[in-house]
Every structure is written in structure tokens, then in C-alpha cells.
Design a protein around this motif. Structure first.
Motif, PDB file in Angstrom:
ATOM      1  N   SER A 172       0.830  -1.203   0.000  1.00  0.00           N
ATOM      2  CA  SER A 172       0.000   0.000   0.000  1.00  0.00           C
ATOM      3  C   SER A 172       0.864   1.252   0.000  1.00  0.00           C
ATOM      4  O   SER A 172       0.530   2.254  -0.629  1.00  0.00           O
ATOM      5  CB  SER A 172      -0.921  -0.003   1.221  1.00  0.00           C
ATOM      6  OG  SER A 172      -1.783  -1.114   1.201  1.00  0.00           O
ATOM      7  N   THR A 200       2.053   2.120  -3.561  1.00  0.00           N
ATOM      8  CA  THR A 200       0.947   2.607  -4.384  1.00  0.00           C
ATOM      9  C   THR A 200       0.546   4.020  -3.989  1.00  0.00           C
ATOM     10  O   THR A 200       0.284   4.875  -4.850  1.00  0.00           O
ATOM     11  CB  THR A 200      -0.269   1.667  -4.247  1.00  0.00           C
ATOM     12  OG1 THR A 200       0.130   0.329  -4.500  1.00  0.00           O
ATOM     13  CG2 THR A 200      -1.366   2.066  -5.229  1.00  0.00           C
ATOM     14  N   GLN A 229      -6.051  -0.526  -5.103  1.00  0.00           N
ATOM     15  CA  GLN A 229      -4.819   0.174  -5.440  1.00  0.00           C
ATOM     16  C   GLN A 229      -5.089   1.411  -6.298  1.00  0.00           C
ATOM     17  O   GLN A 229      -4.423   2.436  -6.148  1.00  0.00           O
ATOM     18  CB  GLN A 229      -3.854  -0.765  -6.168  1.00  0.00           C
ATOM     19  CG  GLN A 229      -3.217  -1.816  -5.269  1.00  0.00           C
ATOM     20  CD  GLN A 229      -2.335  -2.762  -6.051  1.00  0.00           C
ATOM     21  OE1 GLN A 229      -2.807  -3.510  -6.902  1.00  0.00           O
ATOM     22  NE2 GLN A 229      -1.039  -2.716  -5.781  1.00  0.00           N
TER      23      GLN A 229
END
Length: 463
Positions: free
Chosen positions: A162, A165, A203
Motif C-alpha cells: 500500500s 501505491t 490500489q
């Protein structure tokens, strides 16, 4: 020298720094250029914002808000110092070079670890003198390079975080904050994320959130300073007002011919004659799409000048490295390396020095007729910015092309009130109006007629 940079040794970066320092000294001492009009206007903008004014509310210009803040810091530290812009620009370039080469090494973009991308990138920045100086394009492209590095991390199998992204989006948003026209890389981030990296819906939303985070913070800043309506008035015009060219595309293609040909050969050779892992194939796709979106930027930018070309450099350095690795044991490869390593800086400075007379509107040499306005607050309604070499911006309209479009756009009563307040609050001592545009302005805002008297044709003095 070619074999020197092939070796996987971090100390090669010292050699690249020395290369940059030596050429910088040669350029600045023996081949100095006059200040360019964009650089002069960025200096003027930074100086004006340090008077406590706000971009878009008090000063009309198309510079990104984060770049405007950076220029105000430059003015606070260095004042109007062209050399400072040159040196700070090169420091940013060194950061880009070191980070990009580190990214390529970390994610094994090539079959062998090498520092060729770093030295190639350093040479490519010498394609044009103004690519080495501080500019919104250089500042914004730095964050695009950071975003591209995070996209490369997504090509590594089973690596899905995460944090990475989110950073892709944040870096993209910051890049757009420095150079507004880099907003076109938002579709690039989303498209490559979906098609190449296989982003999930989560995402995609995370990348979008990251991109919007800097944007929202900038909007909060303008709201807090009662400048949001002014931003909303100006923002659509930033992408629609007429484009103006300092240089033609042909003038770029002449010195860029060899790098373009070598990059094309590098792409072809790496695609058909060299094996590649799945990750390397994805990385190549990222670069090809990067080059396409970099070209699309030039459909929306308004100042067509060579400093805008910095966005192509990471892609070219990647493709040229493929060329040199494929032909590394041949005479052609070694000769081509020296053409880039030494030939490009030499040919670049000689070419642009010989073209200065063709780009008279790009350079702002000293003009004796304006020396008597030194340190006075002025405003120029025209293309000629020579007066700003000596005078300080004293009015709201810095970018003449954008200001003209802004003033001629049909406005509500509220918007007209904001325009009137801009000029009423600042009132420059001298207005230069070679095109008669201020006459139109006084007709629309009759109160301004009582403030100024025309000393001579196209020059107004504050009463």
C-alpha cells in the motif's frame, strides 16, 4: 571511459559529479548565456510573492503553486541571481541521476548492473543550456522520476504494498503542483498501474487518493487565504489560453538526431535480439508509455522551450543504455558513447550559442533604455520583458498572454470586482503598454483613468 562506467561500483557516482562540475564551470565561465525570459519572470514572481502576495489572487501567471513557493524561497535566499538558479538546478539534476540509476540497479532493469544510465543521463541534460537551470519542469520531473521508481517496484513479482501505491499518487500530485501540465501523468499512472502492474480497485483508489492529497492541501491553502475564487477564475484558462513558442520543434530535432536514432536502435535491439525477464519486459513497457505521455505534454504546455524537454531524459537514458549494452564490445558502441558523453555537451553549447540571434524573444539581454526605472514598481502589458531586468513587478499581471486572455474572458460582476481589486490594491508606478491593451482595460474599468497619465505613447505614470 566507457568501461569505467560499466562497472557496478557506487564510487562511479563521484566521477559523474566531477563530470557535471567540470562542464558547469566551462559553461558558466566561457559560454555564459543571457538570462532567458521565463527565468527572469520566475525571479520576478518569487520577488513579488515575498512581498506577501498570493499567486493567482494577486499575481496572474501560469507557474505551478509549489514552484512559485520554491522561487520565493530562492529570492529570499539569493535574490535575483541567475547563477544560483544554474547551481541549484544542477544539484536537483544530480539527485535525479543518482536516484534513477539506483532504481534501475535495485529492480534489475538490465542483465548487468551498470552506472551507464547515470552518465548518459548527465550528458543528456546538456542537450540544451536551459535544461540545466532551475525551472518548474525540472522541479516537477523530479517527482515524476520518484513516481516512476515506485512504478518499477510494482513490476517486481509478488511485491504489492500500500505504501508504494500511495507514494506513486503523492509524487504524481506533487509533480503537478510544481508544473501544472504534468497533470497529464495521472492517466499514465492509472493506465500503467492497471495494464502493466495489474492494480486492483483498492490500489487504483489508493493511487488516486495519493494524487489528490497534495491537490487538496493546495486548495485548502487558497481557501484559507481567500484566494479560491481567483484560482477558479484562472485555472481553466491555464490550459486554454494561446500557446506561444520560444523555439520550434525543428530547432530541437537538429541536435537531438543522434540520441533519438540510438534510442530507437536500443529499443529495437532489446526487443528482438536480447532476452528479458517478465519484470524487465514490464519495465520497458513503462518506459515506452512514459515517452508517449511525455510527448503528449507538449500538446498542452503554453511555453514551448527546450527546458520542457527534461521530462524525456529518464526514458532516453534507459533506451540508450540498452543500445550501449548491446553494442558494448563494438567500435560503433564505443564511438557512440563518446558522441553522447563528450559530443553532446560540446555540440549543445555550440549550437545554442549560434542560435541566440534566432531566439531574440527568448533571451533578455541588458537594455540601457530601462536603467532609469531601476527598483521602481512596474507592469508590462506586452511581450517584451526587458523592463523587468531593472524594475520590480508592481501590478497583478505578470504573464501577458494569460493576463490578456483572463481580462478578455466574459466575467460576472463578482469576477470583475476581483479584477478591479487586484489593480486597485497594487497600482504600479509605471505601466508599459506597447500594444495598447491598457487602453482597453481603462475603458472597461473607467476609475483607473484617474490614476494614470500617459507620459508618452504606450507608457503610463501613476499620478
Amino acid at each position: 571511459m566507457f568501461s569505467f562506467f560499466q562497472v557496478n561500483d557506487p564510487f562511479r557516482l563521484i566521477g559523474i559529479a566531477i563530470y557535471m562540475i567540470v562542464i558547469t564551470v566551462i559553461y558558466l565561465v566561457f559560454f555564459p548565456f543571457s538570462v532567458t525570459e521565463p527565468t527572469l519572470l520566475w525571479m520576478v514572481l518569487g520577488e513579488r510573492l515575498n512581498d506577501g502576495l498570493i499567486l493567482y489572487r494577486d499575481v496572474i501567471d501560469d507557474t505551478g503553486p509549489l514552484s512559485a513557493g520554491f522561487f520565493s524561497i530562492m529570492d529570499w535566499i539569493f535574490g535575483r541571481n541567475q547563477t544560483a538558479y544554474e547551481l541549484v538546478g544542477r544539484l536537483i539534476i544530480l539527485f535525479q541521476i543518482f536516484h534513477w540509476n539506483s532504481t534501475l540497479l535495485r529492480f534489475r532493469a538490465f542483465d548487468e548492473n551498470t552506472y551507464l544510465p547515470a552518465i548518459i543521463m548527465a550528458a543528456l541534460f546538456h542537450f540544451s543550456f536551459d535544461m540545466l537551470s532551475l525551472s518548474p519542469s525540472l522541479l516537477g520531473s523530479t517527482f515524476l522520476v520518484l513516481a516512476l521508481g515506485q512504478l518499477f517496484s510494482q513490476t517486481v513479482l509478488q511485491k504489492e504494498t500500500s505504501e508504494s501505491t500511495l507514494l506513486i499518487g503523492i509524487y504524481g500530485g506533487l509533480a503537478a503542483g510544481f508544473h501544472l501540465y504534468f497533470v497529464i501523468f495521472l492517466p499514465y499512472i492509472l493506465f500503467t498501474g492497471i495494464v502493466i502492474s495489474g492494480f486492483s480497485l483498492r490500489q487504483i483508489l489508493l493511487a488516486l487518493t495519493g494524487f489528490m492529497l497534495p491537490v487538496v492541501l493546495m486548495l485548502v491553502f487558497y481557501f484559507w487565504n481567500n484566494a479560491l475564487p481567483d484560482l477558479m477564475d484562472i485555472f481553466p484558462l491555464l490550459f486554454t489560453y494561446p500557446k506561444y513558442s520560444y523555439q520550434s520543434v525543428i530547432s530541437w530535432l537538429i541536435p537531438a538526431g543522434i540520441p533519438i536514432i540510438l534510442a530507437a536502435i536500443g529499443l529495437f535491439a532489446s526487443s528482438f535480439f536480447r532476452g528479458a525477464t517478465i519484470n524487465q519486459q514490464k519495465q520497458k513497457q513503462l518506459i515506452v508509455l512514459w515517452m508517449i505521455f511525455s510527448a503528449l505534454v507538449f500538446f498542452i504546455i503554453k511555453k514551448q522551450a527546450s527546458f520542457q524537454l527534461v521530462v524525456f531524459i529518464p526514458g532516453f537514458s534507459y533506451l540508450l543504455t540498452h543500445f550501449f549494452l548491446h553494442f558494448k564490445s563494438t567500435v560503433v558502441g564505443k564511438l557512440a558513447f563518446y558522441l553522447i558523453f563528450l559530443g553532446l555537451p560540446v555540440a549543445g553549447v555550440m549550437y545554442w550559442q549560434s542560435q541566440t540571434h534566432n531566439f531574440h524573444n527568448y533571451f533578455v539581454p541588458e537594455a540601457t533604455e530601462f536603467k532609469d526605472i531601476r527598483d521602481k514598481e512596474i507592469m508590462v502589458f506586452g511581450d517584451d520583458s526587458h523592463a523587468y531586468l531593472y524594475g520590480k513587478l508592481g501590478g497583478p499581471f505578470l504573464n501577458f498572454h494569460l493576463s490578456k486572455e483572463y481580462l478578455r474572458t466574459e466575467k460576472s460582476l463578482e469576477s470583475k470586482t476581483r479584477v478591479y481589486r487586484k489593480i486597485n490594491r497594487q497600482k504600479p508606478e509605471i505601466i508599459f503598454d506597447p500594444e495598447g491593451f491598457f487602453d482597453e482595460f481603462m475603458i472597461e474599468f473607467p476609475a483607473t483613468k484617474s490614476w494614470y497619465q500617459e507620459q508618452q505613447k504606450g507608457i503610463y505614470l501613476l499620478k
